[in-house]
Design a protein around this motif. Sequence first.
Motif, mmCIF file in Angstrom:
data_model
loop_
_atom_site.group_PDB
_atom_site.id
_atom_site.type_symbol
_atom_site.label_atom_id
_atom_site.label_comp_id
_atom_site.label_asym_id
_atom_site.label_seq_id
_atom_site.Cartn_x
_atom_site.Cartn_y
_atom_site.Cartn_z
ATOM 1 N N MET A 132 0.842 -1.196 0.000
ATOM 2 C CA MET A 132 0.000 0.000 0.000
ATOM 3 C C MET A 132 0.883 1.254 0.000
ATOM 4 O O MET A 132 1.931 1.311 0.633
ATOM 5 C CB MET A 132 -0.900 0.027 1.249
ATOM 6 C CG MET A 132 -2.026 -0.983 1.193
ATOM 7 S SD MET A 132 -3.342 -0.425 0.079
ATOM 8 C CE MET A 132 -4.533 -1.754 0.334
ATOM 9 N N LEU A 133 0.411 2.257 -0.693
ATOM 10 C CA LEU A 133 1.146 3.506 -0.861
ATOM 11 C C LEU A 133 1.220 4.352 0.390
ATOM 12 O O LEU A 133 2.233 4.953 0.684
ATOM 13 C CB LEU A 133 0.408 4.382 -1.873
ATOM 14 C CG LEU A 133 0.802 4.341 -3.307
ATOM 15 C CD1 LEU A 133 0.051 5.419 -4.048
ATOM 16 C CD2 LEU A 133 2.295 4.498 -3.478
ATOM 17 N N TYR A 134 0.087 4.477 1.038
ATOM 18 C CA TYR A 134 -0.044 5.496 2.072
ATOM 19 C C TYR A 134 -0.860 4.921 3.221
ATOM 20 O O TYR A 134 -1.878 4.270 2.994
ATOM 21 C CB TYR A 134 -0.775 6.707 1.483
ATOM 22 C CG TYR A 134 -1.038 7.787 2.499
ATOM 23 C CD1 TYR A 134 -0.042 8.690 2.859
ATOM 24 C CD2 TYR A 134 -2.281 7.887 3.117
ATOM 25 C CE1 TYR A 134 -0.282 9.666 3.816
ATOM 26 C CE2 TYR A 134 -2.519 8.859 4.068
ATOM 27 C CZ TYR A 134 -1.521 9.748 4.417
ATOM 28 O OH TYR A 134 -1.756 10.700 5.368
ATOM 29 N N THR A 135 -0.402 5.114 4.446
ATOM 30 C CA THR A 135 -1.121 4.588 5.607
ATOM 31 C C THR A 135 -1.199 5.637 6.705
ATOM 32 O O THR A 135 -0.251 6.392 6.918
ATOM 33 C CB THR A 135 -0.384 3.344 6.171
ATOM 34 O OG1 THR A 135 -0.287 2.373 5.137
ATOM 35 C CG2 THR A 135 -1.150 2.722 7.334
ATOM 36 N N TRP A 192 -3.822 12.131 2.311
ATOM 37 C CA TRP A 192 -2.982 11.603 1.234
ATOM 38 C C TRP A 192 -2.693 12.681 0.193
ATOM 39 O O TRP A 192 -1.550 12.845 -0.254
ATOM 40 C CB TRP A 192 -3.659 10.375 0.599
ATOM 41 C CG TRP A 192 -2.994 9.866 -0.643
ATOM 42 C CD1 TRP A 192 -1.806 9.198 -0.722
ATOM 43 C CD2 TRP A 192 -3.478 9.996 -1.987
ATOM 44 N NE1 TRP A 192 -1.526 8.899 -2.028
ATOM 45 C CE2 TRP A 192 -2.526 9.375 -2.824
ATOM 46 C CE3 TRP A 192 -4.608 10.556 -2.555
ATOM 47 C CZ2 TRP A 192 -2.683 9.307 -4.214
ATOM 48 C CZ3 TRP A 192 -4.779 10.498 -3.930
ATOM 49 C CH2 TRP A 192 -3.814 9.874 -4.746
ATOM 50 N N SER A 228 -5.115 2.111 4.992
ATOM 51 C CA SER A 228 -4.166 2.176 3.874
ATOM 52 C C SER A 228 -4.884 2.616 2.612
ATOM 53 O O SER A 228 -6.049 2.268 2.397
ATOM 54 C CB SER A 228 -3.557 0.799 3.617
ATOM 55 O OG SER A 228 -2.997 0.300 4.799
ATOM 56 N N GLU A 236 -4.438 3.038 -1.725
ATOM 57 C CA GLU A 236 -3.721 2.625 -2.924
ATOM 58 C C GLU A 236 -4.450 3.193 -4.142
ATOM 59 O O GLU A 236 -5.680 3.152 -4.194
ATOM 60 C CB GLU A 236 -3.758 1.092 -2.972
ATOM 61 C CG GLU A 236 -2.844 0.470 -3.968
ATOM 62 C CD GLU A 236 -2.876 -1.066 -3.816
ATOM 63 O OE1 GLU A 236 -1.798 -1.674 -3.850
ATOM 64 O OE2 GLU A 236 -3.977 -1.627 -3.691
ATOM 65 N N GLN A 256 -5.857 2.956 -7.785
ATOM 66 C CA GLN A 256 -6.247 1.855 -8.671
ATOM 67 C C GLN A 256 -6.164 2.228 -10.142
ATOM 68 O O GLN A 256 -5.766 1.423 -10.970
ATOM 69 C CB GLN A 256 -7.663 1.381 -8.326
ATOM 70 C CG GLN A 256 -7.666 0.607 -6.999
ATOM 71 C CD GLN A 256 -8.894 -0.236 -6.861
ATOM 72 O OE1 GLN A 256 -10.003 0.263 -7.000
ATOM 73 N NE2 GLN A 256 -8.718 -1.524 -6.595
ATOM 74 N N ASP A 281 3.311 8.182 -8.081
ATOM 75 C CA ASP A 281 2.903 7.434 -6.883
ATOM 76 C C ASP A 281 2.361 6.055 -7.249
ATOM 77 O O ASP A 281 2.549 5.089 -6.505
ATOM 78 C CB ASP A 281 1.854 8.208 -6.078
ATOM 79 C CG ASP A 281 2.505 9.094 -5.017
ATOM 80 O OD1 ASP A 281 3.748 9.176 -4.991
ATOM 81 O OD2 ASP A 281 1.772 9.697 -4.229
ATOM 82 N N ASN A 332 3.580 1.679 -6.329
ATOM 83 C CA ASN A 332 2.631 0.618 -5.994
ATOM 84 C C ASN A 332 3.081 -0.769 -6.402
ATOM 85 O O ASN A 332 2.646 -1.765 -5.841
ATOM 86 C CB ASN A 332 1.358 0.866 -6.823
ATOM 87 C CG ASN A 332 0.199 1.239 -5.957
ATOM 88 O OD1 ASN A 332 0.289 1.116 -4.756
ATOM 89 N ND2 ASN A 332 -0.857 1.695 -6.579
#
Lengths: 135, 135, 135, 135
Positions: free
Chosen positions: A1-4, A36, A76, A78, A80, A130, A134
Amino acid sequence: MLYTRKQKIKFKHCDPAGIVFYPRYFEMINDTVEAWFDEALELSFATIHPDHGVPTGEIQTRFTAPSRLGDVLNISLEIQRIGTASLGLHLEAECEGEARFMTSLTLVYVDAQGKSEPWPDALRARILSDMEKNQ
Amino acid sequence: MLYTRKQKIKFKHCDPAGIVFYPRYFEMINDTVEAWFDEALELSFATIHPDHGVPTGEIQTRFTAPSRLGDVLNISLEIQRIGTASLGLHLEAECEGEARFMTSLTLVYVDAQGKSEPWPDALRARILSDMEKNQ
Amino acid sequence: MLYTRKQKIKFKHCDPAGIVFYPRYFEMINDTVEAWFDEALELSFATIHPDHGVPTGEIQTRFTAPSRLGDVLNISLEIQRIGTASLGLHLEAECEGEARFMTSLTLVYVDAQGKSEPWPDALRARILSDMEKNQ
Amino acid sequence: MLYTRKQKIKFKHCDPAGIVFYPRYFEMINDTVEAWFDEALELSFATIHPDHGVPTGEIQTRFTAPSRLGDVLNISLEIQRIGTASLGLHLEAECEGEARFMTSLTLVYVDAQGKSEPWPDALRARILSDMEKNQ
């Protein structure tokens, strides 16, 4: 996952059954998308508005287990897919290994009148960069 | 549609873009389900809780046009299916003929511990009777 | 009291103790002020904004008994005083004869930049006319 | 001040005038009291409930300047007095030196039925110890 990000479940989120009232999850989802944009894309919602906006066009959500007061969720995010003016995101929340909810949503980039508009080139490049992380 | 209620868009629902902030729509959706239980099924949420609950397991929503301060939405609710412990509902909102959102959601009947439980016979009969009016 | 509206206590208003979470009361208070402007002063918040606003400058509230899911409150509003750009209001909520909360607040009429501005003459006349009905 | 936390102003807090909708401030105030119980008194709201509660009995608030999307508030909390079953708190919020709001509120310690009950000795000692740090 990119961002949490972490989200503590507070008193204000919980209903008479002692669990999170599901509309409050959508506030958490929006907070995550907003954070984000701010932290990963370096574009704050305060900068986007009022000349543009990123309203949510559709959203599909499954709530797989209840969350209770004091729980700390890991949420999280992500990417798509990216379209001309749209952006598909997927978010998942878990607490101590237990899935709580998962959601897929589509944002649209719009002008001040709410008309969709292509993502600006610099922002599109940023999002694409970004997305590559992924993989 | 089986059940309809009016919802005026108030100041508290609207965001800096002057339109409804989408998590507020989920409060309106929950209010509509709650009012339908109360008025159509004659079973108030105050009676269901705290011994039982009807949490939302999943929900899919499309927002087709923005709503603004002062708009009066007509929100309609229709039963889609009933399972052993689940209930599928579909809601649509429009204002002066323009669709604003449509949503499909699944409720689950649970006990005080959150475990799913078959709908009580009397309640199931009531729901089935309302479904027939649909056709 | 000049103006009264009913407010049903819904699931979304209640906390894990099964009673209204007090920040939700302030949403009900704002809804009442908004409805009073709309119905008694015939000036909707949609008309006031975005060129002007009526932010709350101060508010003092006592919660005298808890409210529960399903309760129907009667919320009454009375004008207390009008200044050059300010308006003092008093609201009380009761359910079946039991007081639930009482609040006094001061609104200020402001321009789009948030600077206070004298009430327009027609609106001031309208408010004064409603104050006389008080006595 | 005894206890301070930062609060970023998010999209969900703001109204069509682009400033914080004041009922959202009361959510921030409750979040601060909850975080102070958790971090300073080491007593989480999850531990207090459902056998006890700490409802707000009264609250007086002045909003001295508007807050906007992206602002980061410093919210400080100070104990003002402790009674048999009550606790007086004072909170102030500022952003870059500008006061945004100040509030004084009284909490009451209650049992599961909402009846006031003396603060437990250990908790009272803890609160008194924090009050001394004030001076």
